[in-house]
Design an enzyme around this catalytic site. Structure first.
Site, PDB file in Angstrom:
ATOM      1  N   ARG A  91       0.852  -1.204   0.000  1.00 11.39           N
ATOM      2  CA  ARG A  91       0.000   0.000   0.000  1.00 11.39           C
ATOM      3  C   ARG A  91       0.886   1.251   0.000  1.00 11.39           C
ATOM      4  NH1 ARG A  91      -2.557  -3.608   3.650  1.00 11.39           N
ATOM      5  NH2 ARG A  91      -4.598  -4.282   2.935  1.00 11.39           N
ATOM      6  N   ASP A 151     -10.107  -4.821   8.151  1.00 15.11           N
ATOM      7  CA  ASP A 151      -9.134  -5.792   8.677  1.00 15.11           C
ATOM      8  C   ASP A 151      -9.785  -6.716   9.704  1.00 15.11           C
ATOM      9  OD1 ASP A 151      -7.138  -4.681   7.077  1.00 15.11           O
ATOM     10  OD2 ASP A 151      -6.684  -3.151   8.582  1.00 15.11           O
ATOM     11  N   ARG A 154     -11.727  -9.278   7.862  1.00 13.39           N
ATOM     12  CA  ARG A 154     -10.827 -10.317   7.310  1.00 13.39           C
ATOM     13  C   ARG A 154     -10.352 -11.258   8.423  1.00 13.39           C
ATOM     14  NH1 ARG A 154      -7.835  -6.125   3.175  1.00 13.39           N
ATOM     15  NH2 ARG A 154      -9.251  -6.497   1.441  1.00 13.39           N
ATOM     16  N   HIS A 178      -3.317   0.046   8.731  1.00 10.89           N
ATOM     17  CA  HIS A 178      -3.969  -0.775   7.700  1.00 10.89           C
ATOM     18  C   HIS A 178      -2.859  -1.120   6.704  1.00 10.89           C
ATOM     19  CE1 HIS A 178      -6.894  -2.263   4.884  1.00 10.89           C
ATOM     20  NE2 HIS A 178      -6.651  -1.323   3.998  1.00 10.89           N
TER      21      HIS A 178
END
Ligand code: APR
Length: 311
Positions: A91, A151, A154, A178
């Site tokens: 990211r 998150d 997940r 994140h």
């Protein structure tokens, strides 16, 4: 579009932004304005969604535009504009290009909706949220980032796979960035109220946490042309719903810490209460020393990256 209805602007009508709009409309939560630089893209997606109206039976409306005039007076502005990851990218690799985009978007959106609550989604999420907060000068209650909601979802999925438990019996929690320095909190993640540390051995817990941290990259590796959007879109919708309905519910997202957990002046994901006025309160969990050290390490990494920006 009548202002009596809650109004939410989503900047970036790509995969994540359009999916969030779709879910918000299916749940009939608010009117939506989609904004994008790509000519025709927000207009086309808005028209397609309006064609869905009689099928899905929602009252709220959606429109699309390439400028910000139609966004005026929004209650919430969600920023998903930017470039998504390709395989092999972190990211953080998106920082250069996306920071330029987010800078221009936040300035334009703020001009038309000075009282809105802003939710950053563009990656790298934590850096973008810190940057946007400094550029905008918005009070900490009105600027935050989506990250921990996704998150944690997940994490819940990984726990369901490892334990075989019903997904609805799982409460999972991640904090921190994140990104690579995300912190999964197994002691605070439960199946029917029982911490997963009592249900899985150490190796299994470690594997479940690894799967969570790499969850986004796994999607990117399959898709090859972009990154995840169904779960990110649903995570945005969950935050927007909490604001519009003034639910005051607690969820993990990127908010400003001012001394909580011994961390100061950094936006990062922690459990926060969210309602109509925005960020209500950071919830301080009784973390042990190891968990605290991980969270502070994550904060230091975010702060170091923010320091590289010209702010
Ligand atoms: N203003 C408005 N929209 C912009 C701008 C800008 N300055 N720059 C780019 N966009 C738009 C693009 O035209 C595109 O439609 O942002 C949209 C991004 O959509 P996708 O490429 O489909 O990317 P998406 O998967 O939606 O991800 C967007 O969210 O989860 C994060 O990492 C992800 O940073 C990425 C962002």
């Amino acid at each position: 579009m009548s202002k009596e209805q809650p109004k939410v602007t989503i900047v970036g009508a790509g995969n994540v932004g359009a999916t969030a709009a779709h879910i918000l409309l299916l749940k009939d939560i608010c009117d939506v304005v989609l904004v994008d630089v790509a000519p025709g893209l927000p207009q086309g997606k808005a028209l397609d969604l309006m064609h869905l109206r009689s099928l899905a039976k929602f009252q709220h409306t959606v429109c699309g535009s390439n400028d910000y005039a139609q966004t005026a007076g929004s209650d919430v502005v969600v920023i998903t504009a930017g470039v998504a990851r390709k395989p092999g990218m972190t990211r953080e690799d998106l920082l250069g290009i996306n920071s330029k985009i987010v800078r221009s978007v936040i300035t334009s959106a703020l001009e038309y909706s000075p009282d809105a609550i802003f939710i950053l989604v563009t990656n790298p999420l934590d850096i973008m949220t810190n940057m946007a907060a400094r550029i905008s000068g918005l009070p900490k209650q009105r600027i935050c980032g989506m990250g921990g909601v996704l998150d944690s979802a997940r994490f819940a999925y990984s726990i369901a796979r490892a334990t075989g438990a019903d997904i609805n019996s799982i409460d999972a929690l991640t904090v921190g960035a994140h990104g690579e320095s995300m912190v999964c909190l197994p002691r605070f993640s439960t199946v029917a109220g029982v911490p997963i540390t009592e249900l899985l051995d150490e190796d299994e817990v470690a594997q479940v946490c690894r799967d969570t941290v790499t969850g986004g990259a796994q999607v990117v590796a399959f898709l090859k042309t972009g990154s995840a959007f169904y779960a990110p879109g649903a995570s945005i919708a969950r935050m927007v719903e909490a604001i519009i309905r003034d639910s005051g519910e607690t969820m993990s997202f990127c908010a400003k810490l001012e001394g909580e957990y011994g961390i100061d002046d950094v936006f990062m994901c922690v459990p926060v209460r969210l309602g109509a006025a925005g960020v209500q309160e950071v919830v301080e969990l009784p973390l042990d020393e190891q968990e605290l050290a991980q969270l502070r390490d994550s904060a230091a990494k975010i702060a170091a990256q923010v320091a590289t920006l010209d702010l």
